[in-house]
Design an enzyme around this catalytic site. Structure first.
Site, PDB file in Angstrom:
ATOM      1  N   ASP A 130     -14.663  22.361 -50.155  1.00  0.00           N
ATOM      2  CA  ASP A 130     -14.932  20.942 -49.888  1.00  0.00           C
ATOM      3  C   ASP A 130     -15.497  20.223 -51.111  1.00  0.00           C
ATOM      4  O   ASP A 130     -15.500  18.999 -51.158  1.00  0.00           O
ATOM      5  CB  ASP A 130     -15.906  20.818 -48.710  1.00  0.00           C
ATOM      6  CG  ASP A 130     -15.709  19.531 -47.940  1.00  0.00           C
ATOM      7  OD1 ASP A 130     -14.554  19.097 -47.793  1.00  0.00           O
ATOM      8  OD2 ASP A 130     -16.711  18.947 -47.492  1.00  0.00           O
ATOM      9  N   ASP A 444     -18.126  22.394 -34.161  1.00  0.00           N
ATOM     10  CA  ASP A 444     -17.588  23.618 -33.584  1.00  0.00           C
ATOM     11  C   ASP A 444     -17.872  23.696 -32.079  1.00  0.00           C
ATOM     12  O   ASP A 444     -17.000  24.069 -31.292  1.00  0.00           O
ATOM     13  CB  ASP A 444     -18.156  24.851 -34.289  1.00  0.00           C
ATOM     14  CG  ASP A 444     -19.599  24.639 -34.750  1.00  0.00           C
ATOM     15  OD1 ASP A 444     -20.323  23.898 -34.058  1.00  0.00           O
ATOM     16  OD2 ASP A 444     -19.994  25.197 -35.776  1.00  0.00           O
TER      17      ASP A 444
END
Length: 630
Positions: A130, A444
């Site tokens: 990222d 998540d």
């Protein structure tokens, strides 16, 4: 074997002593009811001193009672899974910051999953960076060369664990290793690689000689900053290439580096955005039916983990309803007495088994194997049986260069606009139709909930040898910051229209609903805790009684509930492998969390839901200086 010849690939056992625990739980429930009856019947009359404080205590005790009921959902129906036997898997490794998550730690995780005991032609590993770090790409390039020696060495000598760093640390005396000559040679190769990557990381840049090693470095020519760069994608090892071989001539797993495009004017959605970019890209390169994701600090500790997970997916009778298999976590840096309570020991050893008995555990973002279709938004139906066995080759005759060019488009920052990956907005939470969900610090958890609400089940697997070993927070600030993010994220889910309290009603079991609510209630629990911690002490100084005298019968339920709750908590912690001092530290840290992390998490969640602040994602540091480690 059953009469019809069916042999299950895994066994499910209910925890022993369930009846005894349920009777014990009912006894505490009776005690709680008596406490509430006492508090209600004995409210001071209008005008008497302490009336409003008494009412405040009654409200706090009502909240604790509700919270306790939710905790029972995590213990009422615990089950344990056991593998009995075993039969294309794509692995996503995510990293976000080369300073907080050092390249060598990332590379050790990548090498540990590259060396899984699994057919290499069916294995692909994707590293999502990222940060778009040139140093991380260089480290992965060096690891791809080292893997040609490391993978054959692991398989030849049955190495465990297959993270090089962890393996070499486990060998106290090289002379004790039967393959001494090979051991010395492979360790020297690793140390050479470590030194090269370490020098580059320390300087923060690469030399011209290092950049000349691979054409992929040219993709950094247009790199402006961590928040402003093109998509960077490179297939470092093409598993289908006849020339991609290890030193023994066997094929290597496919290895891909990806940094999704970022622009300041476009949200990149943190880890969820990176995972979704990976899902789109991998469909063009390998398109395996099982997706395995692991954080960069969570190396594989068991090379058989893939086969273990497949037992649950491929079971003829129960496998068709399994969306994901969540493994437990272990931590290599937790002290014996767990000073900061960072291991989440009771959660892993007790609570997640309780969730498993009610339809499946939460998805916690690492150490998880997913059925591809579920991450792509598919609802469960009877036609799902064994569909994931279908072979689908996305590559056809496309060249490697063409494949990279086409795949880059899928990781652009604007790809999700006006496509099937589009999003529908709620008050503050964005719920993506496909892939991981956005707008929440615990993307998540909300992703797992949405999958379960579509009719799927999940499985919790907690083998004796931990399948994944990671790094836990080892300072008080790190611990509190991590729990602030968790508490805030779960409370945001509770406040959204996708709340487990109402969105999940009728879609998942009531026990699983309560389990989700338990974690969602972390943040608001701060107020009842603060009230109980401050107000009774102040009134004690004034001499105003807020609890029954020891001579009163009403004292019995108070004494029983408090002693029974803490006794069971201690027994539970010791049964999970902890120590008495570790349990005491856990109680101490829970008070810190409830009066700081949860309070600030609650405030931030309210501000975000009202539109007064933007979402942020705080990465927990994975390194510490020597003083902190000591």
């Amino acid at each position: 074997m059953g009469s019809d010849g069916y042999v299950p690939l895994f066994e499910t056992k209910k925890v022993k002593g369930r009846v005894i625990y349920r009777l014990f739980s009912v006894s505490i429930f009776v005690g709680i009811r008596l406490i509430l009856v006492y508090r209600f019947k004995c409210i001071p009359r209008e005008g008497e001193d302490g009336r409003w404080v008494w009412i405040g205590l009654f409200a706090a005790e009502l909240w604790f009672s509700l919270f306790w009921v939710c905790t029972q959902a995590l213990r009422w129906n615990r089950v344990y899974r056991y593998e009995d036997d075993l039969p294309k898997v794509d692995i996503f490794v995510c990293t976000a910051d080369p300073m907080i998550e050092p390249p060598m730690m990332v590379i050790n995780t990548v090498l540990s999953v590259l060396a899984y005991d699994y057919p290499t032609q069916k294995l692909s590993v994707y590293l999502s960076d990222d940060a778009g770090s040139e140093i991380t790409f260089y480290a992965l390039l060096e690891a791809s060369h080292f893997a040609k020696e490391w993978i054959p060495y692991c398989k030849k000598f049955r190495v465990e664990p297959r993270s090089p760093e962890a393996y070499f640390l486990s060998i106290s005396d090289p002379n004790d290793v039967k393959e001494t000559k090979e051991f010395v040679a492979i360790k020297k190769l690793y140390e050479d690689m470590e030194n090269q990557i370490g020098r580059a990381a320390k300087l923060g840049r690469l030399s011209g000689e290092q950049q000349s090693k691979h054409k992929g470095f040219s993709q950094w020519d247009s790199y402006s900053s961590i928040r402003d760069h093109d998509t960077i994608l490179q297939i470092l090892v093409d598993g289908r290439d006849p020339n991609a071989r290890d030193i023994e001539g066997r094929s290597l797993p496919t290895l891909v580096y990806l940094a999704q495009e970022k622009r300041p004017q476009h949200p990149h959605n943190f880890k969820a955005g990176a995972m979704n970019a990976l899902i789109r890209v991998y469909e063009k390169i390998s398109n395996g039916q099982i997706i395995h994701n692991v954080d960069c600090d969570m190396y594989s500790n068991d090379s058989q983990s893939v086969r273990d997970a497949l037992c649950f997916f491929m079971d003829e009778e129960k496998g068709q309803e399994v969306a994901f298999v969540q493994f437990s976590e272990g931590f290599k840096n937790v002290t014996k007495n767990e000073i900061y309570g960072s291991s989440f020991r009771v959660g892993m050893e007790v609570e997640f088994h309780g969730l498993d008995g009610n339809g499946g555990p939460l998805y916690i973002g690492t150490g998880c194997f997913h059925r591809r279709d579920t991450l792509c938004g598919r609802k469960f139906d009877k036609e799902c049986t064994n569909r994931w066995y279908m072979k689908n080759d996305p590559r056809s005759e496309v060249s490697l260069q063409e494949l990279e060019a086409k795949s880059k488009v899928l990781a652009s920052c604007t790809y999700e606009e006006n496509t099937q990956w589009g999003k529908e907005a709620s008050l503050f939470l964005t719920f993506s139709n496909t892939g991981l969900k956005y707008g929440c610090p615990v993307e998540d958890v909300i992703t797992g909930l949405s999958i379960q609400c579509k009719g799927w089940k999940s499985v919790y697997f907690n083998p004796e040898t931990k399948a994944f070993i990671g790094v836990a927070p080892i300072t008080l600030p790190q611990t509190l910051v991590q729990h602030k993010r968790w508490a805030e994220g779960n409370f945001l889910i509770l406040l959204s229209k996708y709340s487990p309290a109402w969105y999940a009603l009728g879609k998942i079991s009531f026990g699983l609903q309560l389990g989700y609510c338990h974690y969602s209630f972390w943040a608001p629990s701060c107020f009842a805790t603060l009230y109980f911690s401050i107000v009774p002490s102040l009134y004690l100084l004034k001499g105003t009684p807020l609890f029954p005298q020891s001579s009163s019968l009403w004292f019995v339920p108070f004494a029983y509930v408090i002693s029974a709750k803490y006794s069971y908590s201690l027994a539970e912690f010791l049964w999970s492998g902890g120590t008495i001092l570790g349990w005491w530290n856990e109680q101490r840290i829970w008070l810190y969390k409830r009066t700081s992390s949860y309070l600030f998490g609650f405030i931030d969640a309210i501000l975000k839901s009202a539109g007064f602040s933007d979402q942020a994602f705080v990465i927990t540091a994975k390194v510490a200086d020597e003083d902190v480690s000591e």
